[in-house]
Design an enzyme around this catalytic site. Structure first.
Site, PDB file in Angstrom:
ATOM      1  CB  CYS A   1      50.792  61.524 101.368  1.00 47.84           C
ATOM      2  SG  CYS A   1      51.991  60.650 100.835  1.00 47.84           S
TER       3      CYS A   1
ATOM      4  CB  CYS B   1      59.453  61.423 103.389  1.00 43.91           C
ATOM      5  SG  CYS B   1      58.100  62.793 103.765  1.00 43.91           S
TER       6      CYS B   1
ATOM      7  CB  CYS C   1      55.471  63.541  97.321  1.00 43.20           C
ATOM      8  SG  CYS C   1      53.882  62.964  97.934  1.00 43.20           S
TER       9      CYS C   1
HETATM   10 FE1  FES Z   1      55.991  62.183 101.615  1.00 39.91          FE
HETATM   11 FE2  FES Z   1      53.750  62.153 100.373  1.00 39.91          FE
HETATM   12  S1  FES Z   1      55.790  61.165 100.343  1.00 39.91           S
HETATM   13  S2  FES Z   1      54.206  63.362 101.964  1.00 39.91           S
END
Ligand code: FES
Length: 134
Positions: free
Chosen positions: A106, A37, A63
């Protein structure tokens, strides 16, 4: 995506954002990031002479859940013995913030960065050969 009120609170008013001045003694720094991500977290802990985490700071590029998890973790760490940092788990953060399953990484990222900060502190300040006053 619906976030819990706790996530919204930490995201809109994140606690302990930033970093310590470079010359601050007894600081450990750790980073973690995911290639899937692209989010990156940096944590710093300042540990007092009784091996207690006096303060924590974070900078997170990610995020809303990642920022909320970082903010939550700095509050959780503050005042705790350094050793107790080992007991922090992604599940604890996920539960505290009521994160959905797709946001669990996360929490894992925050734990990874905190573990790296603890290891960095121990390496720099608790090893006799490091040349610092421990
Ligand atoms: Fe990657 Fe939250 S979507 S840390």
């Amino acid at each position: 995506m619906e976030y819990s009120p706790v996530v919204q609170s930490h995201f809109e008013n994140p606690r302990n954002v930033g970093s310590f001045a470079p010359a601050t003694p007894r600081v450990g720094t750790g980073t973690a990031g995911t290639t899937d991500c692209g989010d990156v977290m940096k944590f710093q802990i300042r540990v007092d002479e009784h091996q207690r985490i006096a303060e924590a700071r974070f900078k997170t590029f990610g995020c809303a859940a990642a920022i909320a998890a970082s903010s939550f973790v700095t509050e959780w760490l503050t005042g705790r013995p350094l050793d107790e940092g080992e007991t922090l788990t992604p599940a604890m953060i996920t539960d505290a913030l009521s994160l959905s399953t797709e946001k669990q990484h996360c929490s894992a990222l925050a734990v990874e960065a905190v573990d790296a900060a603890r290891a960095d502190f121990e390496e720099k300040w608790l090893r006799p050969a490091a040349g610092h006053d421990a």
